[in-house]
Design a protein around this motif. Structure first.
Motif, PDB file in Angstrom:
ATOM      1  N   PHE B 477      75.935  76.058  45.206  1.00  0.00           N
ATOM      2  CA  PHE B 477      76.284  77.289  44.494  1.00  0.00           C
ATOM      3  C   PHE B 477      77.633  77.134  43.792  1.00  0.00           C
ATOM      4  O   PHE B 477      77.814  77.506  42.641  1.00  0.00           O
ATOM      5  CB  PHE B 477      76.336  78.473  45.458  1.00  0.00           C
ATOM      6  CG  PHE B 477      76.689  79.757  44.761  1.00  0.00           C
ATOM      7  CD1 PHE B 477      75.722  80.502  44.111  1.00  0.00           C
ATOM      8  CD2 PHE B 477      78.011  80.202  44.702  1.00  0.00           C
ATOM      9  CE1 PHE B 477      76.058  81.664  43.422  1.00  0.00           C
ATOM     10  CE2 PHE B 477      78.354  81.359  44.015  1.00  0.00           C
ATOM     11  CZ  PHE B 477      77.371  82.097  43.379  1.00  0.00           C
ATOM     12  N   ARG B 478      78.561  76.548  44.559  1.00  0.00           N
ATOM     13  CA  ARG B 478      79.921  76.347  44.059  1.00  0.00           C
ATOM     14  C   ARG B 478      79.908  75.541  42.746  1.00  0.00           C
ATOM     15  O   ARG B 478      80.590  75.897  41.781  1.00  0.00           O
ATOM     16  CB  ARG B 478      80.655  75.600  45.172  1.00  0.00           C
ATOM     17  CG  ARG B 478      82.022  75.090  44.958  1.00  0.00           C
ATOM     18  CD  ARG B 478      82.475  74.385  46.263  1.00  0.00           C
ATOM     19  NE  ARG B 478      82.314  75.267  47.423  1.00  0.00           N
ATOM     20  CZ  ARG B 478      83.221  76.173  47.782  1.00  0.00           C
ATOM     21  NH1 ARG B 478      84.331  76.307  47.124  1.00  0.00           N
ATOM     22  NH2 ARG B 478      82.991  76.948  48.835  1.00  0.00           N
ATOM     23  N   TRP B 480      77.370  75.192  40.688  1.00  0.00           N
ATOM     24  CA  TRP B 480      76.715  76.010  39.657  1.00  0.00           C
ATOM     25  C   TRP B 480      77.702  77.004  39.063  1.00  0.00           C
ATOM     26  O   TRP B 480      77.789  77.181  37.854  1.00  0.00           O
ATOM     27  CB  TRP B 480      75.514  76.753  40.267  1.00  0.00           C
ATOM     28  CG  TRP B 480      74.930  77.788  39.343  1.00  0.00           C
ATOM     29  CD1 TRP B 480      74.075  77.571  38.309  1.00  0.00           C
ATOM     30  CD2 TRP B 480      75.186  79.209  39.358  1.00  0.00           C
ATOM     31  NE1 TRP B 480      73.767  78.759  37.675  1.00  0.00           N
ATOM     32  CE2 TRP B 480      74.436  79.774  38.297  1.00  0.00           C
ATOM     33  CE3 TRP B 480      75.977  80.046  40.162  1.00  0.00           C
ATOM     34  CZ2 TRP B 480      74.452  81.152  38.031  1.00  0.00           C
ATOM     35  CZ3 TRP B 480      75.987  81.407  39.892  1.00  0.00           C
ATOM     36  CH2 TRP B 480      75.230  81.941  38.836  1.00  0.00           C
ATOM     37  N   TRP B 481      78.481  77.636  39.957  1.00  0.00           N
ATOM     38  CA  TRP B 481      79.438  78.643  39.488  1.00  0.00           C
ATOM     39  C   TRP B 481      80.474  78.013  38.557  1.00  0.00           C
ATOM     40  O   TRP B 481      80.786  78.533  37.495  1.00  0.00           O
ATOM     41  CB  TRP B 481      80.143  79.301  40.684  1.00  0.00           C
ATOM     42  CG  TRP B 481      81.129  80.356  40.258  1.00  0.00           C
ATOM     43  CD1 TRP B 481      82.435  80.177  39.934  1.00  0.00           C
ATOM     44  CD2 TRP B 481      80.865  81.748  40.072  1.00  0.00           C
ATOM     45  NE1 TRP B 481      83.018  81.363  39.577  1.00  0.00           N
ATOM     46  CE2 TRP B 481      82.063  82.352  39.646  1.00  0.00           C
ATOM     47  CE3 TRP B 481      79.718  82.547  40.231  1.00  0.00           C
ATOM     48  CZ2 TRP B 481      82.164  83.723  39.379  1.00  0.00           C
ATOM     49  CZ3 TRP B 481      79.826  83.916  39.960  1.00  0.00           C
ATOM     50  CH2 TRP B 481      81.034  84.484  39.540  1.00  0.00           C
ATOM     51  N   GLN B 482      80.979  76.858  38.961  1.00  0.00           N
ATOM     52  CA  GLN B 482      82.014  76.214  38.147  1.00  0.00           C
ATOM     53  C   GLN B 482      81.458  75.767  36.799  1.00  0.00           C
ATOM     54  O   GLN B 482      82.137  75.811  35.784  1.00  0.00           O
ATOM     55  CB  GLN B 482      82.616  75.022  38.900  1.00  0.00           C
ATOM     56  CG  GLN B 482      83.606  75.485  39.958  1.00  0.00           C
ATOM     57  CD  GLN B 482      84.039  74.379  40.875  1.00  0.00           C
ATOM     58  OE1 GLN B 482      83.211  73.809  41.596  1.00  0.00           O
ATOM     59  NE2 GLN B 482      85.313  74.064  40.868  1.00  0.00           N
ATOM     60  N   HIS B 485      80.780  79.289  34.925  1.00  0.00           N
ATOM     61  CA  HIS B 485      81.946  80.158  34.721  1.00  0.00           C
ATOM     62  C   HIS B 485      83.198  79.323  34.525  1.00  0.00           C
ATOM     63  O   HIS B 485      84.149  79.440  35.293  1.00  0.00           O
ATOM     64  CB  HIS B 485      82.156  81.090  35.915  1.00  0.00           C
ATOM     65  CG  HIS B 485      81.008  82.012  36.172  1.00  0.00           C
ATOM     66  ND1 HIS B 485      79.803  81.582  36.656  1.00  0.00           N
ATOM     67  CD2 HIS B 485      80.887  83.350  36.007  1.00  0.00           C
ATOM     68  CE1 HIS B 485      78.969  82.611  36.794  1.00  0.00           C
ATOM     69  NE2 HIS B 485      79.600  83.702  36.399  1.00  0.00           N
ATOM     70  N   GLU B 488      86.756  80.889  34.516  1.00  0.00           N
ATOM     71  CA  GLU B 488      87.398  81.482  35.695  1.00  0.00           C
ATOM     72  C   GLU B 488      87.964  80.397  36.589  1.00  0.00           C
ATOM     73  O   GLU B 488      87.259  79.501  37.025  1.00  0.00           O
ATOM     74  CB  GLU B 488      86.381  82.323  36.466  1.00  0.00           C
ATOM     75  CG  GLU B 488      86.084  83.616  35.740  1.00  0.00           C
ATOM     76  CD  GLU B 488      84.971  84.397  36.412  1.00  0.00           C
ATOM     77  OE1 GLU B 488      84.988  84.501  37.639  1.00  0.00           O
ATOM     78  OE2 GLU B 488      84.105  84.879  35.677  1.00  0.00           O
ATOM     79  N   GLY B 490      89.357  81.004  39.517  1.00  0.00           N
ATOM     80  CA  GLY B 490      89.164  81.323  40.932  1.00  0.00           C
ATOM     81  C   GLY B 490      90.430  81.019  41.706  1.00  0.00           C
ATOM     82  O   GLY B 490      91.491  80.830  41.130  1.00  0.00           O
TER      83      GLY B 490
END
Ligand code: SF4
Lengths: 250, 491
Positions: B477-478, B480-482, B485, B488, B490
């Motif tokens: 997930f991490r 994918w998020w990076q 996004h 961001e 984070g």
């Protein structure tokens, strides 16, 4: 409202589709979600197995990563329970950490709690044309007391055929490291849970915790039952139109 | 056979449980019996709209009593003595047994003392192995509770606090009676009524003959010196009233401050235990009375690890237990393995928190008692059912930490501790977690087929013997998020 997603290390690594579902669901409901990259794990495996000093740095990391948010949403009943019930306990001897934990912990919500209690919605506009049964996981049931919130959310899903699971409130036998430390008892409990689940003739078994679903789904898969396990978030995120995030094999 | 708190020869829980799980008859008996009691309990507790308040009161009463235990025990000693009884203090099992043996011997005439006693079902006397201690001195102890009698005749061990023969069905009981009971009726059927009648005839003569009875106690009132036994069959009433001498062995935690406190406990206990509004027989006595009941009364107050347990602020909750066994009946682990796997007179969830504490937690051994706090999924059903609101999952996790801590500092660390430490190392830094995720995804892809990982060798078999594992996804997930996004940062 500043909302953060706590994905949990388990979902992060094994079930990213559940996290993606939470994000798309909350965005559909009009809420921007942050993912603080400093997050890792709530320390539940360590704590529940008796390794408290090992859990402590993770408590500290959690409190730091999620400081300042109005709400922290997580697609895991047991991790939400760990943070709310046990982080204060672990932080008790460190005044600074205790204050940080007292600030963050009460704002941590399991997904169904967040939807029903904080956002005040039960109909999230989902469409899921399948026969589904719901297993209330022990920690969401008896630690968080989510009650029938997940069922209220599921009942409002269009196209769903929701069937009651007999003996639903009985533990599936996962129990974290219990499944490995007491594999035979765990398997015996799993066998009985699978019998009940299969009796419903559902296509899909859902729950608010992927850990329990991985355990039950792992048993269902081994027997090639053809029944799928899908996290509650993925059902609530599903909409009419092109197939959205549907669960993979657990 | 009720050889003390921790039974010799019982392996650690996982091994004992594996054996128990193969007993089809046992699992069928247990499912039926616990299921029935469970439903009855839910029905009758729902009848009281102040059930939750009663539980709160009971918990508060027990905790307050435990905090001032020394004071209440001294008060109890004074009031029992004033009412004509004699109080003895026993630090451990050996001392308690010695006291009781001497008391029994002293009741006889010049021919060397009484050679037999009748007994009311009692956890405390099982905990100390009293029957064996008496037998070693040539004194026969007759259990008079039906289920306890079955266990005794079969030379078996109890498997439930309230229903010690829960692992036996009617057919088995008939067989035990036929082969082990000297005065068994010729045409014994397995009808419950016939079995009970056979036991009644067998016991009647012993009741009338016995000079000494030995009991436990459910409660003892500090204020008045009144001792109570709660039971269903009336055998207790016979034991408590017919013999000349009554010896009661009681754990020190059974004391309650005042008579009025019983109002709370006597509503909770029968409903939680058998699912009855009131149990058939509740006997209460205060010292001795001329021409009424036993002329001599001894109360043995047993410590046997209790004050050590009391010193632990979290663990001491276990001393509030009123032995209703509701936690056993709702426990999914107990329901499948039965009582013997716990290797103690105290099985089930309460056993898992009480036995290791009374025996001394985390003495570093891998024996049965230290494996018990891990014999739970922490599902919490026991906590919900417990009439005195003992937070059993909390105590279990607390004791796990004690067991783990006792093993720290060994020259050769356990495999588990290495894994836990390594996990914390990885999880303490998001960067390390990302790397581990990539390595895991690759490893999973190498062994997985069709999105699943089947049976695995080595340390993974405990999981993969019965369950497939999902193949870790290529992208966490991490990651994918990076990827999605990038703007961001984070934190
Ligand atoms: S721990 Fe609670 S539920 Fe279990 S036997 Fe004791 S009083 Fe009953």
């Amino acid at each position: 409202m500043r909302v953060a997603l706590f994905i949990t290390c388990f979902n992060d690594t094994l079930f990213p589709e559940t996290g993606r579902a939470v994000v798309s669901l909350l965005e559909r409901l009009g809420h921007q979600v942050d993912f603080p990259l400093g997050q890792t794990c709530c320390g539940q495996p360590q704590f529940n197995t008796g390794y408290r000093p090992e859990a402590l740095p993770l408590v500290r990391r959690f409190a730091g990563a999620f400081a300042g948010y109005d709400a922290v949403v997580t697609p895991s009943g047991s991790c939400a329970g760990m943070v709310r019930e046990n982080h204060p306990l672990l932080a008790a001897d460190d005044p600074g950490l205790r204050r940080a934990v007292e600030e963050v912990a009460p704002k941590v919500y399991e997904l169904s709690e967040f939807l029903v209690d904080v956002l005040g919605v039960t109909d999230v506009g989902a469409y899921y044309p399948h026969r589904v049964t719901y297993h209330p996981t022990c920690h969401s049931l008896r630690m968080l007391r989510v009650g029938d919130r997940p069922l209220r959310l599921l009942r409002a899903v269009k196209g769903i055929e929701l069937v009651e699971l007999p003996g639903a409130e009985e533990c599936c036998g996962f129990g974290g490291t219990f499944a490995v430390k007491n594999p035979d008892v765990s398997a015996a409990m799993l066998a009985d849970k699978m019998r009940q689940v299969l009796d419903t003739r559902a296509e899909v078994l859902t729950a608010g915790d992927n850990s329990c679903l991985m355990h039950i789904g792992g048993g269902l898969g081994r027997l090639r039952t053809g029944m799928r396990t899908v996290h509650l978030a993925e059902i609530l995120a599903a909409t009419e139109g092109p197939a959205s995030t549907e669960g993979g094999a657990r | 056979m009720s050889d003390g708190l921790v039974w010799l020869g019982t392996p650690a829980f996982p091994q004992a449980a594996r054996k128990a799980l193969t007993d089809t008859q046992l699992r069928r008996n247990l499912r039926k019996a616990t299921g029935t009691i469970r439903d009855k309990r839910l029905r009758v507790s729902a009848e009281l709209d102040d059930w939750e308040q009663l539980r709160d009161s009971a918990a508060a009463l027990k905790l307050r009593t435990l905090r001032h235990l020394d004071r209440y025990l001294e008060q109890l000693e004074a009031s029992v003595t004033a009412a004509g009884g004699t109080v003895h203090w026993a630090a451990d099992a050996a001392e308690a047994n010695r006291i009781v043996v001497e008391l029994v011997k002293a009741t006889g005439g010049p021919d060397g003392g009484t050679r037999e006693v009748v007994k009311v079902k009692s956890m405390a006397t099982q905990e100390i192995g009293l029957n064996e201690a008496l037998a070693a001195e040539g004194i026969a102890a007759y259990e008079t509770d039906l289920a306890e009698l079955i266990v005794q005749l079969a030379d078996d061990r109890p498997s439930h606090i309230l229903v010690p023969a829960i692992h036996r069905n009617r057919a088995e009981i008939r067989e035990i009676f036929r082969t082990r009971m000297a005065d068994v009726p010729a045409e014994l059927t397995d009808e419950p009524r016939a079995l009970a009648e056979a036991a009644r005839l067998h016991l009647r003569e012993k009741f009338l003959r016995a000079k000494v009875a030995i009991s436990g106690a459910n409660f003892a009132v500090a204020e008045t010196g009144t001792v109570l036994v709660v039971e269903s069959e009336g055998n207790g009433r016979m034991c408590l009233t017919l013999p000349e001498t009554l010896i009661t062995v009681m754990g020190v935690e059974k004391v309650v401050p005042s008579f009025a406190d019983l109002e709370v406990f006597l509503q909770l206990l029968p409903r939680s235990a058998t699912g009855e509004r009131m149990n058939p027989y509740t006997s209460a006595w205060t010292g001795v009375h001329e021409g009424d009941g036993p002329s001599t009364f001894h109360l043995v107050l047993l410590d046997n690890g209790r004050t050590a347990t009391l010193a632990d602020q979290v663990g001491r909750q276990a001393l509030g237990c009123i032995r209703c066994s509701a936690c056993l009946n709702v426990c999914p682990v107990y329901e499948r393995v039965g009582g013997h796997a716990y290797g103690s007179v105290y099985p089930g969830p309460i056993g898992a928190i009480l036995t290791p504490q009374l025996a001394g937690v985390g003495r570093g051994s891998e024996d049965g008692a230290d494996s018990l706090p891990f014999a739970s999924t922490l599902c919490g059903a026991c906590y919900d059912a417990c009439p005195v609101k003992i937070n059993i999952p909390e105590v279990l996790v607390h004791l796990r930490a004690k067991v783990v801590d006792a093993k720290r500092g060994r020259t050769v660390p356990t495999m588990e501790s290495l894994v836990m430490r390594a996990a914390t190392q990885v999880l303490a830094a998001p960067g390390r977690l990302s790397m581990a995720q990539k390595a895991g995804a690759l490893g999973g892809r190498l062994v997985g087929r069709g999105g699943r990982i089947g049976p695995l060798p080595g340390p993974f078999h405990a999981w993969s013997d019965t369950r497939d594992l999902p193949v870790p996804p290529a992208e966490s997930f991490r990651a994918w998020w990076q990827r999605t996004h990038p703007e961001e940062t984070g934190r």
